[in-house]
Design a protein around this motif. Structure first.
Motif, PDB file in Angstrom:
ATOM      1  N   TYR A  80      49.000  15.636  17.882  1.00  0.00           N
ATOM      2  CA  TYR A  80      50.398  15.271  17.701  1.00  0.00           C
ATOM      3  C   TYR A  80      50.888  15.772  16.346  1.00  0.00           C
ATOM      4  N   LEU A  81      52.171  16.074  16.296  1.00  0.00           N
ATOM      5  CA  LEU A  81      52.799  16.418  15.033  1.00  0.00           C
ATOM      6  C   LEU A  81      54.021  15.520  14.873  1.00  0.00           C
ATOM      7  N   GLN A  82      53.905  14.549  13.984  1.00  0.00           N
ATOM      8  CA  GLN A  82      55.028  13.675  13.678  1.00  0.00           C
ATOM      9  C   GLN A  82      55.810  14.306  12.540  1.00  0.00           C
ATOM     10  N   MET A  83      57.068  14.592  12.783  1.00  0.00           N
ATOM     11  CA  MET A  83      57.911  15.251  11.789  1.00  0.00           C
ATOM     12  C   MET A  83      59.025  14.304  11.376  1.00  0.00           C
ATOM     13  N   ASN A  84      59.024  13.923  10.118  1.00  0.00           N
ATOM     14  CA  ASN A  84      60.035  13.025   9.567  1.00  0.00           C
ATOM     15  C   ASN A  84      60.855  13.741   8.511  1.00  0.00           C
ATOM     16  N   ARG A  85      61.999  13.181   8.219  1.00  0.00           N
ATOM     17  CA  ARG A  85      62.897  13.745   7.194  1.00  0.00           C
ATOM     18  C   ARG A  85      63.078  15.240   7.414  1.00  0.00           C
ATOM     19  N   LEU A  86      63.424  15.581   8.620  1.00  0.00           N
ATOM     20  CA  LEU A  86      63.569  16.987   8.985  1.00  0.00           C
ATOM     21  C   LEU A  86      64.733  17.632   8.249  1.00  0.00           C
ATOM     22  N   LYS A  87      64.556  18.913   7.962  1.00  0.00           N
ATOM     23  CA  LYS A  87      65.552  19.692   7.242  1.00  0.00           C
ATOM     24  C   LYS A  87      65.975  20.875   8.120  1.00  0.00           C
ATOM     25  N   PRO A  88      67.157  21.417   7.897  1.00  0.00           N
ATOM     26  CA  PRO A  88      67.580  22.598   8.671  1.00  0.00           C
ATOM     27  C   PRO A  88      66.574  23.737   8.575  1.00  0.00           C
ATOM     28  N   GLU A  89      65.901  23.874   7.457  1.00  0.00           N
ATOM     29  CA  GLU A  89      64.931  24.961   7.308  1.00  0.00           C
ATOM     30  C   GLU A  89      63.654  24.733   8.114  1.00  0.00           C
ATOM     31  N   ASP A  90      63.516  23.571   8.734  1.00  0.00           N
ATOM     32  CA  ASP A  90      62.388  23.334   9.637  1.00  0.00           C
ATOM     33  C   ASP A  90      62.657  23.899  11.034  1.00  0.00           C
ATOM     34  N   THR A  91      63.877  24.368  11.257  1.00  0.00           N
ATOM     35  CA  THR A  91      64.236  24.940  12.555  1.00  0.00           C
ATOM     36  C   THR A  91      63.366  26.147  12.866  1.00  0.00           C
ATOM     37  N   ALA A  92      62.709  26.114  14.018  1.00  0.00           N
ATOM     38  CA  ALA A  92      61.797  27.190  14.412  1.00  0.00           C
ATOM     39  C   ALA A  92      61.220  26.878  15.783  1.00  0.00           C
ATOM     40  N   VAL A  93      60.539  27.852  16.338  1.00  0.00           N
ATOM     41  CA  VAL A  93      59.680  27.593  17.498  1.00  0.00           C
ATOM     42  C   VAL A  93      58.328  27.166  16.948  1.00  0.00           C
ATOM     43  N   TYR A  94      57.859  26.029  17.421  1.00  0.00           N
ATOM     44  CA  TYR A  94      56.580  25.490  16.952  1.00  0.00           C
ATOM     45  C   TYR A  94      55.508  25.790  17.999  1.00  0.00           C
ATOM     46  N   TYR A  95      54.405  26.333  17.510  1.00  0.00           N
ATOM     47  CA  TYR A  95      53.301  26.719  18.377  1.00  0.00           C
ATOM     48  C   TYR A  95      52.057  25.899  18.060  1.00  0.00           C
ATOM     49  N   CYS A  96      51.425  25.416  19.091  1.00  0.00           N
ATOM     50  CA  CYS A  96      50.132  24.769  18.971  1.00  0.00           C
ATOM     51  C   CYS A  96      49.048  25.838  19.052  1.00  0.00           C
ATOM     52  N   ALA A  97      48.001  25.666  18.263  1.00  0.00           N
ATOM     53  CA  ALA A  97      46.909  26.633  18.247  1.00  0.00           C
ATOM     54  C   ALA A  97      45.574  25.904  18.244  1.00  0.00           C
ATOM     55  N   ALA A  98      44.539  26.566  18.755  1.00  0.00           N
ATOM     56  CA  ALA A  98      43.210  25.964  18.792  1.00  0.00           C
ATOM     57  C   ALA A  98      42.142  27.038  18.660  1.00  0.00           C
ATOM     58  N   ARG A  99      40.967  26.601  18.229  1.00  0.00           N
ATOM     59  CA  ARG A  99      39.839  27.527  18.182  1.00  0.00           C
ATOM     60  C   ARG A  99      38.577  26.766  18.539  1.00  0.00           C
ATOM     61  N   ASN A 100      37.576  27.505  18.985  1.00  0.00           N
ATOM     62  CA  ASN A 100      36.294  26.908  19.338  1.00  0.00           C
ATOM     63  C   ASN A 100      35.194  27.284  18.376  1.00  0.00           C
ATOM     64  N   SER A 101      35.461  28.242  17.498  1.00  0.00           N
ATOM     65  CA  SER A 101      34.416  28.696  16.591  1.00  0.00           C
ATOM     66  C   SER A 101      34.590  28.055  15.239  1.00  0.00           C
ATOM     67  N   TYR A 102      33.466  27.850  14.537  1.00  0.00           N
ATOM     68  CA  TYR A 102      33.535  27.236  13.215  1.00  0.00           C
ATOM     69  C   TYR A 102      34.092  28.226  12.196  1.00  0.00           C
ATOM     70  N   SER A 103      34.963  27.707  11.314  1.00  0.00           N
ATOM     71  CA  SER A 103      35.467  28.497  10.205  1.00  0.00           C
ATOM     72  C   SER A 103      35.919  27.539   9.116  1.00  0.00           C
ATOM     73  N   SER A 104      35.837  27.967   7.879  1.00  0.00           N
ATOM     74  CA  SER A 104      36.311  27.148   6.759  1.00  0.00           C
ATOM     75  C   SER A 104      37.789  27.371   6.496  1.00  0.00           C
ATOM     76  N   SER A 105      38.386  28.306   7.230  1.00  0.00           N
ATOM     77  CA  SER A 105      39.798  28.618   7.037  1.00  0.00           C
ATOM     78  C   SER A 105      40.629  28.014   8.157  1.00  0.00           C
ATOM     79  N   PHE A 106      41.793  27.519   7.812  1.00  0.00           N
ATOM     80  CA  PHE A 106      42.677  26.899   8.800  1.00  0.00           C
ATOM     81  C   PHE A 106      44.096  27.444   8.739  1.00  0.00           C
ATOM     82  N   TYR A 107      44.380  28.360   7.830  1.00  0.00           N
ATOM     83  CA  TYR A 107      45.749  28.660   7.458  1.00  0.00           C
ATOM     84  C   TYR A 107      46.357  29.916   8.062  1.00  0.00           C
TER      85      TYR A 107
END
Length: 125
Positions: A80-107
């Protein structure tokens, strides 16, 4: 293979809140992580937040820290993504992503192998 189905986008006034959901189906592993990215018109897809499935560690972009919260329901294989105090600059298409392999990077988009279809979030001023 992992399939992702998002829901919960919409139109909201600045200062309002929305909650996005992403249900995952398919095979997962101990390296499993899920995240949210967003893409505004004319811009590149950018990292918003992520959660490591094991341990529940969370990661946030500076632009959403303190306003957005990512959480997971392990039994439902849903994030889930709870979004509060939304701003006009938050306007976008939001995509969910997933991975099955281990990595130290998330960004980075390249840290994820599976993507949802996207859901529009529009914040009016």
């Amino acid at each position: 293979q992992v399939q992702l189905v998002e829901s919960g986008g919409g139109l909201v006034q600045a200062g309002g809140s929305l909650r996005l959901s992403c249900a995952a189906s398919g095979r997962t592993s101990s390296g499993y992580a899920m995240g949210w990215f967003r893409q505004a018109p004319g811009k590149e897809r950018e990292f918003v937040t992520a959660i490591a499935w094991s341990g529940g560690y969370t990661y946030y972009a500076d632009s959403v820290k303190g306003r957005f919260t990512i959480s997971r329901d392990i039994a439902k294989n849903t994030v889930y993504l709870q979004m509060n105090r939304l701003k006009p600059e938050d306007t976008a298409v939001y995509y969910c992503a997933a991975r099955n392999s281990y990595s130290s990077s998330f960004y980075y988009t390249t840290d994820y192998a599976y993507w949802g279809q996207g859901t529009q979030v529009t914040v009016s001023s």
